[in-house]
Motif scaffolding. Structure first.
Motif, PDB file in Angstrom:
ATOM      1  N   ILE A 129       5.791  -3.725  -0.017  1.00 47.57           N
ATOM      2  CA  ILE A 129       5.300  -4.260   1.169  1.00 47.57           C
ATOM      3  C   ILE A 129       5.760  -3.653   2.527  1.00 47.57           C
ATOM      4  CG2 ILE A 129       4.452  -6.191   2.695  1.00 47.57           C
ATOM      5  CD1 ILE A 129       4.685  -7.875   0.016  1.00 47.57           C
ATOM      6  N   GLU A 130       7.283  -3.764   2.596  1.00 43.02           N
ATOM      7  CA  GLU A 130       7.997  -3.524   3.648  1.00 43.02           C
ATOM      8  C   GLU A 130       8.735  -2.331   3.324  1.00 43.02           C
ATOM      9  OE1 GLU A 130      10.289  -6.353   5.943  1.00 43.02           O
ATOM     10  OE2 GLU A 130       8.575  -7.922   5.439  1.00 43.02           O
ATOM     11  N   PRO A 131       9.079  -1.269   4.116  1.00 43.88           N
ATOM     12  CA  PRO A 131       8.471  -1.222   5.561  1.00 43.88           C
ATOM     13  C   PRO A 131       7.040  -0.631   6.006  1.00 43.88           C
ATOM     14  CG  PRO A 131       9.932   0.721   5.114  1.00 43.88           C
ATOM     15  CD  PRO A 131       9.728   0.083   3.991  1.00 43.88           C
ATOM     16  N   PHE A 132       6.476  -0.356   4.508  1.00 46.12           N
ATOM     17  CA  PHE A 132       4.944   0.238   4.862  1.00 46.12           C
ATOM     18  C   PHE A 132       4.317  -0.432   5.787  1.00 46.12           C
ATOM     19  CE2 PHE A 132       0.595  -0.198   3.309  1.00 46.12           C
ATOM     20  CZ  PHE A 132       0.146   1.151   3.380  1.00 46.12           C
ATOM     21  N   VAL A 133       4.054  -2.037   5.628  1.00 49.43           N
ATOM     22  CA  VAL A 133       3.311  -2.532   6.680  1.00 49.43           C
ATOM     23  C   VAL A 133       3.787  -2.272   8.105  1.00 49.43           C
ATOM     24  CG1 VAL A 133       4.704  -5.068   6.327  1.00 49.43           C
ATOM     25  CG2 VAL A 133       2.242  -4.802   7.063  1.00 49.43           C
ATOM     26  N   TYR A 134       4.917  -2.212   8.503  1.00 48.25           N
ATOM     27  CA  TYR A 134       5.382  -1.800   9.985  1.00 48.25           C
ATOM     28  C   TYR A 134       4.956  -0.544  10.076  1.00 48.25           C
ATOM     29  CZ  TYR A 134       7.622  -6.423   9.101  1.00 48.25           C
ATOM     30  OH  TYR A 134       7.832  -7.857   8.900  1.00 48.25           O
ATOM     31  N   GLU A 135       5.505   0.377   9.434  1.00 50.81           N
ATOM     32  CA  GLU A 135       4.962   1.720   9.849  1.00 50.81           C
ATOM     33  C   GLU A 135       3.493   2.065   9.819  1.00 50.81           C
ATOM     34  OE1 GLU A 135       6.988   3.314   6.105  1.00 50.81           O
ATOM     35  OE2 GLU A 135       8.755   3.573   7.181  1.00 50.81           O
ATOM     36  N   TRP A 136       2.650   1.489   8.992  1.00 55.99           N
ATOM     37  CA  TRP A 136       1.515   1.644   9.325  1.00 55.99           C
ATOM     38  C   TRP A 136       0.814   0.897  10.529  1.00 55.99           C
ATOM     39  CZ3 TRP A 136      -3.635  -0.442   9.702  1.00 55.99           C
ATOM     40  CH2 TRP A 136      -4.512  -0.003   9.036  1.00 55.99           C
ATOM     41  N   THR A 137       1.409  -0.245  10.858  1.00 54.84           N
ATOM     42  CA  THR A 137       0.956  -0.986  12.127  1.00 54.84           C
ATOM     43  C   THR A 137       1.437   0.248  13.322  1.00 54.84           C
ATOM     44  OG1 THR A 137       1.159  -3.136  10.794  1.00 54.84           O
ATOM     45  CG2 THR A 137       1.058  -3.000  13.440  1.00 54.84           C
ATOM     46  N   ALA A 138       2.632   0.552  13.191  1.00 52.71           N
ATOM     47  CA  ALA A 138       2.992   1.460  14.352  1.00 52.71           C
ATOM     48  C   ALA A 138       2.286   2.572  14.506  1.00 52.71           C
ATOM     49  CB  ALA A 138       4.428   1.848  13.937  1.00 52.71           C
ATOM     50  N   GLU A 139       1.789   3.253  13.501  1.00 49.71           N
ATOM     51  CA  GLU A 139       1.093   4.282  13.229  1.00 49.71           C
ATOM     52  C   GLU A 139      -0.151   4.199  14.131  1.00 49.71           C
ATOM     53  OE1 GLU A 139       0.396   6.110   9.457  1.00 49.71           O
ATOM     54  OE2 GLU A 139       2.462   6.377   9.465  1.00 49.71           O
ATOM     55  N   HIS A 140      -0.735   2.835  14.147  1.00 50.68           N
ATOM     56  CA  HIS A 140      -2.002   2.743  14.676  1.00 50.68           C
ATOM     57  C   HIS A 140      -1.836   2.102  15.907  1.00 50.68           C
ATOM     58  CE1 HIS A 140      -3.248   3.393  10.352  1.00 50.68           C
ATOM     59  NE2 HIS A 140      -4.258   3.725  10.819  1.00 50.68           N
ATOM     60  N   ARG A 141      -0.680   2.170  16.400  1.00 48.02           N
ATOM     61  CA  ARG A 141      -0.305   1.411  17.777  1.00 48.02           C
ATOM     62  C   ARG A 141      -0.704   0.022  17.892  1.00 48.02           C
ATOM     63  NH1 ARG A 141       1.932   4.938  21.269  1.00 48.02           N
ATOM     64  NH2 ARG A 141       1.699   3.415  22.742  1.00 48.02           N
ATOM     65  N   GLY A 142      -0.400  -0.534  16.655  1.00 48.59           N
ATOM     66  CA  GLY A 142      -0.749  -1.955  16.523  1.00 48.59           C
ATOM     67  C   GLY A 142       0.530  -2.814  16.998  1.00 48.59           C
ATOM     68  N   SER A 143       0.463  -4.066  16.845  1.00 51.78           N
ATOM     69  CA  SER A 143       1.790  -4.969  17.069  1.00 51.78           C
ATOM     70  C   SER A 143       2.054  -5.936  15.878  1.00 51.78           C
ATOM     71  CB  SER A 143       1.311  -6.089  18.059  1.00 51.78           C
ATOM     72  OG  SER A 143       2.454  -6.941  18.188  1.00 51.78           O
ATOM     73  N   ILE A 144       3.323  -5.810  15.488  1.00 51.10           N
ATOM     74  CA  ILE A 144       3.765  -6.313  14.341  1.00 51.10           C
ATOM     75  C   ILE A 144       3.820  -7.927  14.491  1.00 51.10           C
ATOM     76  CG2 ILE A 144       5.136  -4.326  13.469  1.00 51.10           C
ATOM     77  CD1 ILE A 144       7.626  -6.060  14.360  1.00 51.10           C
ATOM     78  N   SER A 145       3.732  -8.427  15.640  1.00 49.41           N
ATOM     79  CA  SER A 145       3.540  -9.745  16.155  1.00 49.41           C
ATOM     80  C   SER A 145       2.558 -10.001  17.082  1.00 49.41           C
ATOM     81  CB  SER A 145       4.818 -10.520  16.331  1.00 49.41           C
ATOM     82  OG  SER A 145       4.587 -11.593  16.866  1.00 49.41           O
ATOM     83  N   LYS A 190      -9.923  -0.515  12.475  1.00 52.56           N
ATOM     84  CA  LYS A 190      -9.012  -0.265  11.476  1.00 52.56           C
ATOM     85  C   LYS A 190      -8.395  -1.600  10.659  1.00 52.56           C
ATOM     86  CE  LYS A 190      -8.374   4.174  12.025  1.00 52.56           C
ATOM     87  NZ  LYS A 190      -9.173   5.309  11.086  1.00 52.56           N
ATOM     88  N   LEU A 191      -8.882  -2.585  11.296  1.00 55.40           N
ATOM     89  CA  LEU A 191      -7.903  -3.872  11.062  1.00 55.40           C
ATOM     90  C   LEU A 191      -8.109  -4.216   9.572  1.00 55.40           C
ATOM     91  CD1 LEU A 191      -8.062  -6.747  13.071  1.00 55.40           C
ATOM     92  CD2 LEU A 191      -8.970  -7.122  10.915  1.00 55.40           C
ATOM     93  N   TYR A 192      -9.052  -3.987   8.730  1.00 60.05           N
ATOM     94  CA  TYR A 192      -9.167  -4.497   7.243  1.00 60.05           C
ATOM     95  C   TYR A 192      -8.506  -3.214   6.526  1.00 60.05           C
ATOM     96  CZ  TYR A 192     -10.366  -7.265   3.473  1.00 60.05           C
ATOM     97  OH  TYR A 192     -10.312  -7.999   2.307  1.00 60.05           O
ATOM     98  N   ASP A 193      -8.381  -1.863   6.976  1.00 59.95           N
ATOM     99  CA  ASP A 193      -8.039  -0.954   6.246  1.00 59.95           C
ATOM    100  C   ASP A 193      -6.828  -1.193   5.516  1.00 59.95           C
ATOM    101  OD1 ASP A 193     -10.248   0.288   6.990  1.00 59.95           O
ATOM    102  OD2 ASP A 193      -9.057   1.994   7.892  1.00 59.95           O
ATOM    103  N   ILE A 194      -5.991  -1.937   6.097  1.00 62.99           N
ATOM    104  CA  ILE A 194      -4.562  -2.107   5.690  1.00 62.99           C
ATOM    105  C   ILE A 194      -4.329  -3.097   4.380  1.00 62.99           C
ATOM    106  CG2 ILE A 194      -3.669  -4.081   7.447  1.00 62.99           C
ATOM    107  CD1 ILE A 194      -0.893  -2.479   6.984  1.00 62.99           C
ATOM    108  N   VAL A 195      -5.441  -4.115   4.431  1.00 65.43           N
ATOM    109  CA  VAL A 195      -5.683  -5.000   3.460  1.00 65.43           C
ATOM    110  C   VAL A 195      -6.117  -4.343   1.980  1.00 65.43           C
ATOM    111  CG1 VAL A 195      -6.776  -7.266   2.674  1.00 65.43           C
ATOM    112  CG2 VAL A 195      -6.371  -6.775   5.051  1.00 65.43           C
TER     113      VAL A 195
END
Ligand code: FAD
Ligand code: MLT
Ligand code: ZN
Length: 481
Positions: free
Chosen positions: A414-430, A368-373
């Motif tokens: 950009i925000e909060p979209f980027v954080y919400e997207w990351t959380a949805e995919h159970r990623g880490s924001i850092s 999924k990593l490049y989808d957000i770009v």
């Protein structure tokens, strides 16, 4: 550049006065109590020139005892402190928010010992990463961590941010490589955890609390670290791919086909390459014909140059025949290799030169990593240039949005979209840069309420007055009852 901070100065902190200055002059050497405007102004602003504090005092202790005296005094007087290393951090954690006293252990830069059989290095926390690596090179060892800021960052800063970098895929996290630490707590207590054992299951392994704690729990003064053998053969390939799924498949093939010699797997997209070529002097595209959609750097490190090189060449030919790469070149010498690395490591600087940059450092499932770009570029349209690069081998994307100037409308997209997207995919924001000031109030996107609550209890226990790097890492709300 600028970042608006809407955190109030904590009124429980004292303001520094002339008695405080006199005390520090008493306990520290001449020229290590710094009030000079020029030196303070560079210590007050971060590498990106995005976060700016107004500290009136920079202290440069020369040993652990001085660090202990400084903190004990600051704690008793409720003077807030920001530990600073090479000041290359990218999340606003290394500079004061208001008037915190800056403590930099840069003068504590001695190598204590190297066990030549085990490769265990003990050193003071102010050692510059590159200097440690040069020292180790003479002994046929190397630092298990490598990053673009190696010429200025300190090992204490690396440990405090739990930095990842370019060789993580091979040597793993500092949680694995750091064997021991010496840390000074807010009240001046010196914690000697400077063990140098590979195996040590005696109670809670407290050093891990300090790895990645970004200066909020204490000041790291000494580090013991396991360094791998420096092997004789390093090879580097620069490859071009025309779609993201090929990059992914290339990673799988590299793990299987290169196996034990794989030492880096990095990627950048066309916007990142374009920016580097445009903004950095003397950098040229290894494939001059045109821009490709993606570029991948694959480094191998092994013990037999002809074998390792043949292995990489075969890998390259197979990838070409299988249609995974559209072009590829193996560095012919060390100069060409460093020119390839310059492209990848230069992206951060190129982005800085291009104007405003919104930086995100995400851990995401590789598929999924490049989808957000792609999604981000669609959201922002032509008003911004969205760049994706990073440590693909570790599932770590650096999503960077470049615009001519900082713009609230762009930011709101950009925000909060980027954080919400990351959380949805159970990623880490850092993934590797830390939370710092930038993301202190965003921690809940990656950590549960219960987890954050326990972190807050630990912080309260270790630093009851909250003087260590305030406003960073944890949200301010945890301090209100
Ligand atoms: P600083 O920036 O000074 O401080 C960082 C944090 O650690 C702050 O919160 C500070 O309070 C704390 N701190 C510093 N020293 C101590 C200490 N002795 N005790 C307690 N707390 C302390 N990061 C990666 O993970 N991977 C990369 O590939 C990478 N590449 C980079 C490339 C460039 C060009 C730049 C500018 C930065 C890069 N970074 C990377 C960011 C990274 O966090 C830092 O480069 C490095 O780890 C920070 O070290 P420093 O000494 O500069 O610490
Ligand atoms: C990198 O991998 O280049 C660093 O983490 C710095 C950045 O993200 O720009
Ligand atoms: Zn990185």
């Amino acid at each position: 550049g600028s970042t608006t901070i809407n955190i109030q100065r904590n009124p429980s902190f004292s303001m520094i006065n002339s008695d405080d200055i006199n005390y520090f002059r008493d306990i520290l050497d001449d020229n290590t109590v710094i009030q000079d405007e020029d030196r303070l102004s560079s210590a007050n602003i971060d590498w990106m020139r995005k976060y700016k504090g107004s500290s009136k005092l920079l202290l440069l202790p020369k040993d652990t005892d001085e660090v202990s005296k400084i903190l004990r005094y600051c704690n008793s007087r409720r003077l807030a402190v920001v530990p600073q290393g090479g000041n290359t951090g990218l999340v606003g954690g290394s500079v004061p928010v208001y008037d915190e006293v800056i403590v930099n252990v840069g003068l504590m830069n001695k190598i204590i010992s190297l066990d030549k059989v085990s490769g265990i290095l003990k050193c003071e926390a102010g050692c510059i990463l590159q200097n440690l690596d040069s020292f180790l090179a003479n002994e046929c060892y190397l630092m298990p961590i490598d990053l673009g800021a190696k010429g200025s960052c300190q090992i204490g800063g690396n440990v405090s941010t739990n930095a990842g970098g370019l060789h993580f895929v091979r040597y793993g996290s500092l949680h694995g490589n750091v064997l021991g630490l010496e840390v000074v707590l807010a009240d001046g207590t010196v914690l000697d955890m400077l063990g140098s054992l590979r195996k040590d299951n005696t109670g809670y392994d407290l050093k891990h609390l300090f790895i990645g704690s970004e200066g909020t729990l204490g000041i790291i003064t000494k580090v013991s670290i396991l360094t791998p053998a420096r092997l004789s053969s390093t090879n580097l390939a620069f490859l071009a791919c025309e779609d993201y799924s090929s990059c992914q498949e290339l990673l799988l093939k590299a793990k299987r086909g290169l196996g034990e010699v794989l030492s880096a797997f990095e990627f950048l997209d066309t916007n990142s390459m374009d920016l580097v070529l445009d903004k950095l002097e003397g950098v040229r595209n290894p494939f001059p014909s045109s821009l490709h959609k993606f570029y991948v750097l694959i480094e191998t490190t092994g013990t037999d140059d002809s074998y390792d090189r043949a292995k990489l060449e075969t890998f390259l030919v197979n990838s070409m025949e299988g249609g995974l790469i559209s072009d590829g070149v193996i560095a012919q010498d060390i100069n060409q290799a460093s020119s390839f690395w310059r492209i990848r490591e230069g992206i951060t600087e190129a982005l800085m030169k291009a104007g405003a940059v919104y930086k995100y450092d995400l851990s995401l499932p590789v598929e999924k990593l490049y989808d957000i770009v792609v999604e981000m570029q669609l959201r922002l349209g032509s008003s911004a240039k969205v760049c994706g690069y990073g440590h693909l081998g570790d599932g770590n994307l650096h999503l960077n949005i470049s615009t001519p100037n900082y713009d609230d409308n762009v930011f709101a997209q950009i925000e909060p979209f980027v954080y919400e997207w990351t959380a949805e995919h159970r990623g880490s924001i850092s993934a590797e840069h830390g939370l710092g000031l930038m993301k202190a109030d965003k921690i809940h996107y990656s950590k549960s309420t219960e987890t954050v609550r326990l972190m807050a209890s630990i912080k309260k226990l270790v630093d009851p007055n909250g003087i260590m790097n305030p406003y960073k890492v944890l949200p301010q709300s945890i301090y209100s009852p």
